[in-house]
Design a protein around this motif. Structure first.
Motif, PDB file in Angstrom:
ATOM      1  N   PRO A 152     -41.086 -52.944   8.670  1.00 24.35           N
ATOM      2  CA  PRO A 152     -39.872 -53.200   7.891  1.00 24.35           C
ATOM      3  C   PRO A 152     -38.693 -53.410   8.851  1.00 24.35           C
ATOM      4  O   PRO A 152     -38.233 -52.470   9.485  1.00 24.35           O
ATOM      5  CB  PRO A 152     -39.673 -51.911   7.069  1.00 24.35           C
ATOM      6  N   ILE A 153     -38.255 -54.651   8.993  1.00 21.69           N
ATOM      7  CA  ILE A 153     -37.142 -54.974   9.908  1.00 21.69           C
ATOM      8  C   ILE A 153     -35.860 -54.314   9.389  1.00 21.69           C
ATOM      9  O   ILE A 153     -35.610 -54.288   8.184  1.00 21.69           O
ATOM     10  CB  ILE A 153     -36.954 -56.506   9.988  1.00 21.69           C
ATOM     11  N   GLY A 154     -35.080 -53.775  10.325  1.00 20.02           N
ATOM     12  CA  GLY A 154     -33.807 -53.170   9.939  1.00 20.02           C
ATOM     13  C   GLY A 154     -32.827 -53.199  11.089  1.00 20.02           C
ATOM     14  O   GLY A 154     -33.153 -53.644  12.196  1.00 20.02           O
ATOM     15  N   TYR A 155     -31.603 -52.745  10.835  1.00 20.60           N
ATOM     16  CA  TYR A 155     -30.595 -52.595  11.893  1.00 20.60           C
ATOM     17  C   TYR A 155     -29.690 -51.436  11.505  1.00 20.60           C
ATOM     18  O   TYR A 155     -29.662 -51.025  10.345  1.00 20.60           O
ATOM     19  CB  TYR A 155     -29.783 -53.893  12.073  1.00 20.60           C
ATOM     20  N   HIS A 156     -28.962 -50.929  12.497  1.00 17.07           N
ATOM     21  CA  HIS A 156     -27.998 -49.871  12.212  1.00 17.07           C
ATOM     22  C   HIS A 156     -26.655 -50.472  11.841  1.00 17.07           C
ATOM     23  O   HIS A 156     -26.110 -51.285  12.575  1.00 17.07           O
ATOM     24  CB  HIS A 156     -27.848 -48.943  13.415  1.00 17.07           C
ATOM     25  N   GLY A 157     -26.135 -50.047  10.687  1.00 15.82           N
ATOM     26  CA  GLY A 157     -24.830 -50.527  10.232  1.00 15.82           C
ATOM     27  C   GLY A 157     -23.735 -49.537  10.578  1.00 15.82           C
ATOM     28  O   GLY A 157     -23.932 -48.601  11.371  1.00 15.82           O
ATOM     29  N   TRP A 230     -21.637 -56.491   1.675  1.00 10.56           N
ATOM     30  CA  TRP A 230     -20.791 -57.689   1.838  1.00 10.56           C
ATOM     31  C   TRP A 230     -21.105 -58.354   3.175  1.00 10.56           C
ATOM     32  O   TRP A 230     -21.221 -57.669   4.199  1.00 10.56           O
ATOM     33  CB  TRP A 230     -19.312 -57.293   1.791  1.00 10.56           C
ATOM     34  N   SER A 231     -21.201 -59.665   3.174  1.00 10.26           N
ATOM     35  CA  SER A 231     -21.664 -60.389   4.368  1.00 10.26           C
ATOM     36  C   SER A 231     -20.864 -61.664   4.555  1.00 10.26           C
ATOM     37  O   SER A 231     -20.705 -62.447   3.616  1.00 10.26           O
ATOM     38  CB  SER A 231     -23.145 -60.759   4.213  1.00 10.26           C
ATOM     39  N   ALA A 232     -20.384 -61.874   5.785  1.00  9.44           N
ATOM     40  CA  ALA A 232     -19.663 -63.113   6.121  1.00  9.44           C
ATOM     41  C   ALA A 232     -20.656 -64.043   6.811  1.00  9.44           C
ATOM     42  O   ALA A 232     -20.969 -63.873   7.988  1.00  9.44           O
ATOM     43  CB  ALA A 232     -18.474 -62.803   7.022  1.00  9.44           C
ATOM     44  N   ARG A 233     -21.175 -64.997   6.071  1.00  3.04           N
ATOM     45  CA  ARG A 233     -22.307 -65.799   6.571  1.00  3.04           C
ATOM     46  C   ARG A 233     -21.954 -66.651   7.775  1.00  3.04           C
ATOM     47  O   ARG A 233     -22.810 -66.916   8.626  1.00  3.04           O
ATOM     48  CB  ARG A 233     -22.825 -66.716   5.454  1.00  3.04           C
ATOM     49  N   ASP A 234     -20.704 -67.156   7.824  1.00  3.40           N
ATOM     50  CA  ASP A 234     -20.335 -68.014   8.959  1.00  3.40           C
ATOM     51  C   ASP A 234     -20.194 -67.183  10.238  1.00  3.40           C
ATOM     52  O   ASP A 234     -20.634 -67.598  11.315  1.00  3.40           O
ATOM     53  CB  ASP A 234     -19.064 -68.822   8.667  1.00  3.40           C
ATOM     54  N   ILE A 235     -19.616 -65.972  10.112  1.00  2.00           N
ATOM     55  CA  ILE A 235     -19.536 -65.082  11.276  1.00  2.00           C
ATOM     56  C   ILE A 235     -20.946 -64.677  11.700  1.00  2.00           C
ATOM     57  O   ILE A 235     -21.297 -64.683  12.882  1.00  2.00           O
ATOM     58  CB  ILE A 235     -18.675 -63.840  10.931  1.00  2.00           C
ATOM     59  N   GLN A 236     -21.781 -64.372  10.708  1.00  5.35           N
ATOM     60  CA  GLN A 236     -23.163 -63.937  10.966  1.00  5.35           C
ATOM     61  C   GLN A 236     -23.958 -65.010  11.728  1.00  5.35           C
ATOM     62  O   GLN A 236     -24.650 -64.718  12.701  1.00  5.35           O
ATOM     63  CB  GLN A 236     -23.844 -63.629   9.636  1.00  5.35           C
ATOM     64  N   GLY A 244     -28.703 -59.486  16.379  1.00  6.17           N
ATOM     65  CA  GLY A 244     -28.690 -59.215  14.937  1.00  6.17           C
ATOM     66  C   GLY A 244     -27.290 -59.046  14.387  1.00  6.17           C
ATOM     67  O   GLY A 244     -26.295 -59.313  15.057  1.00  6.17           O
ATOM     68  N   PRO A 245     -27.186 -58.583  13.132  1.00  5.87           N
ATOM     69  CA  PRO A 245     -25.892 -58.515  12.450  1.00  5.87           C
ATOM     70  C   PRO A 245     -24.932 -57.540  13.135  1.00  5.87           C
ATOM     71  O   PRO A 245     -25.345 -56.502  13.630  1.00  5.87           O
ATOM     72  CB  PRO A 245     -26.251 -57.992  11.058  1.00  5.87           C
ATOM     73  N   PHE A 246     -23.655 -57.894  13.140  1.00  3.70           N
ATOM     74  CA  PHE A 246     -22.638 -57.030  13.750  1.00  3.70           C
ATOM     75  C   PHE A 246     -21.378 -57.080  12.886  1.00  3.70           C
ATOM     76  O   PHE A 246     -21.330 -56.458  11.825  1.00  3.70           O
ATOM     77  CB  PHE A 246     -22.408 -57.492  15.207  1.00  3.70           C
ATOM     78  N   LEU A 247     -20.396 -57.896  13.259  1.00  2.12           N
ATOM     79  CA  LEU A 247     -19.122 -57.889  12.540  1.00  2.12           C
ATOM     80  C   LEU A 247     -19.198 -58.608  11.191  1.00  2.12           C
ATOM     81  O   LEU A 247     -18.325 -58.425  10.341  1.00  2.12           O
ATOM     82  CB  LEU A 247     -18.032 -58.530  13.402  1.00  2.12           C
ATOM     83  N   ALA A 248     -20.236 -59.389  10.976  1.00  4.20           N
ATOM     84  CA  ALA A 248     -20.413 -60.080   9.700  1.00  4.20           C
ATOM     85  C   ALA A 248     -20.726 -59.116   8.572  1.00  4.20           C
ATOM     86  O   ALA A 248     -20.682 -59.477   7.396  1.00  4.20           O
ATOM     87  CB  ALA A 248     -21.538 -61.108   9.815  1.00  4.20           C
ATOM     88  N   LYS A 249     -21.070 -57.868   8.942  1.00  2.00           N
ATOM     89  CA  LYS A 249     -21.494 -56.880   7.956  1.00  2.00           C
ATOM     90  C   LYS A 249     -20.615 -55.637   7.961  1.00  2.00           C
ATOM     91  O   LYS A 249     -20.542 -54.932   6.963  1.00  2.00           O
ATOM     92  CB  LYS A 249     -22.935 -56.424   8.290  1.00  2.00           C
TER      93      LYS A 249
END
Ligand code: CA
Length: 411
Positions: A152-157, A230-236, A244-249
């Motif tokens: 299960p892929i994940g990341y720390h938010g 909430w996700s900013a797709r262009d930043i992502q 992986g995801p950082f400021l987009a999330k």
């Protein structure tokens, strides 16, 4: 099961649900409460009246701290003891006269974040979502990455920016790189999006260096909230390679004001989707289950509103137990208050996609919604509401605490 609270059974917040939250009244202190019908039953006030005597040891540290934190760390036996006593209070007509003094109309209260979020992990466990995103972001490659069906892929938010339902969300600024430009540009996100998710709240922690198997899920996990990641797709799209995801999330993640105890979802358990290939033994779940939570995504824009999607959580590939086993297999400890979210929930149908990225296919095919016109990503002033319901243990319908948020312009 019936309650003396008028209208409770039909509200989705009947006596078999009793989700926990924290509310305040004007000039008052935060009070731990359970929701029944359109009321909050204050545990702080019940305790002051002596109605919770003998239920748990050191009760002041559970009922009088204006937070769910004190109960979370106590573990499943005390969670069950408190729930049993509260169920007695809301169902026994003999309790009505006294308990009435502890009832607050929700309209007279403000809901706060019910617990202190410790660590926050976000998974990516919906096969339909991951497949859609793969096709949108990497049209020339396999939709699922080679690791996807092995772990299960994940990341720390960012735990510190988890906010309670109702909190306004400021459109984030950041870098994005328009596809036809040579260089990145800086400014407000133009592709602000939602992710419809289900979150699990950890109560009892674990020791660092020890893995927690899926079979120990109920020893550690207290309950469930709805999540809007909430996700900013262009930043992502510009920042995510290769880490992986950082400021987009991390600018905001919204959760329900009411935490539904796992016990209340016992009748919502269903068989999870079949898994192929067979995962490693550490991801074995001797009693595997998924949750049949029927979710919905509503958009309000310019005074009109419409439900644009109905994601089915039961279709999620990796189970909550497997997510727990995976996030601790390296010896990482659980802490009281940890939150882990499922990842965006999308079903196989177009009308079951849990993000506008998927619903508008990367913005290339905007949705046409009656009353709202063309919808691709979020505009300032938009209000998004995620709701969910499930079968309650008494056979009725249980309503999960909604997650609502309005978009404010960038600063
Ligand atoms: Ca997410």
């Amino acid at each position: 099961m019936s309650s003396w609270v008028p209208g409770a059974a039909e509200s989705g917040f009947g006596p078999s649900h009793l989700p926990y939250g924290v509310v305040t009244t004007p000039g008052g202190h935060p009070e731990l409460a359970v929701r029944i019908g359109d009321h909050a039953l204050s545990l702080a006030r019940l305790h002051d009246m002596g109605k919770l005597d003998g239920v748990v040891p050191h009760a002041v540290e559970v009922f009088d701290i204006g937070s769910l934190d004190g109960l979370l760390e106590r573990g499943p036996d005390q969670w069950a003891a408190v729930r049993r006593r509260l169920t007695e209070i809301v169902t026994d007509p003999a309790e009505e006269l006294m308990a009435h003094e502890a009832m607050l109309h929700l309209v007279d209260t403000t809901a706060l974040l019910p617990w202190t979020v410790a660590d926050y992990v976000d998974f990516y466990s919906s096969e339909h979502h991951a497949t859609n995103v793969g096709r949108i972001f990497r049209p020339d490659a396999d939709a699922l990455t080679p690791n996807w069906k092995h772990l299960p892929i994940g990341y720390h938010g960012r735990a510190g920016t988890v906010v309670v339902s109702g909190t306004e969300v400021v459109r984030p600024n950041g870098q994005r790189k328009p596809p036809h430009e040579e260089s990145p540009v800086f400014g407000p996100s133009r592709r602000l999006d939602v992710e419809v998710e289900v979150g699990f709240v950890v109560g009892a922690g674990s020791s660092q260096g020890t893995a927690v198997p899926a079979s120990d899920f109920t020893e550690h996990v207290f309950g469930v909230v709805l999540v809007n990641d909430w996700s900013a797709r262009d930043i992502q799209a510009w920042e995510y390679v290769p880490l992986g995801p950082f400021l987009a999330k991390s600018f905001a993640t919204s959760v329900s004001a009411w935490v539904t105890p796992l016990e209340a979802l016992a009748s919502a358990r269903v068989a999870p989707p079949a898994q192929d290939p067979t995962p490693f033994p550490y991801l074995d779940d001797p009693d595997p289950w998924a949750l049949d939570l029927r979710l919905s995504l509503e958009l309000e824009r310019g005074g009109a509103s419409a439900v644009v999607s109905r994601p089915p959580f039961a279709t999620t590939y990796w189970t909550p137990g497997q997510q727990l086993a995976h996030l601790t297999v390296n010896g990482a400890s659980l802490r009281t208050g940890d939150l882990y979210a499922s990842g965006t929930v999308s079903g196989p149908e177009v009308g079951q996609r849990g993000s506008f990225l998927e619903l508008s296919w990367g913005g290339r095919e905007p949705l046409v919604v009656e009353g709202l016109g063309e919808v691709a990503f979020l505009e300032d002033g938009d209000v998004v509401t995620i709701r969910g319901e499930a079968t309650a243990v008494d056979g009725g319908t249980l309503t999960l605490g909604e997650v609502v948020g309005r978009i404010r312009p960038a600063v």
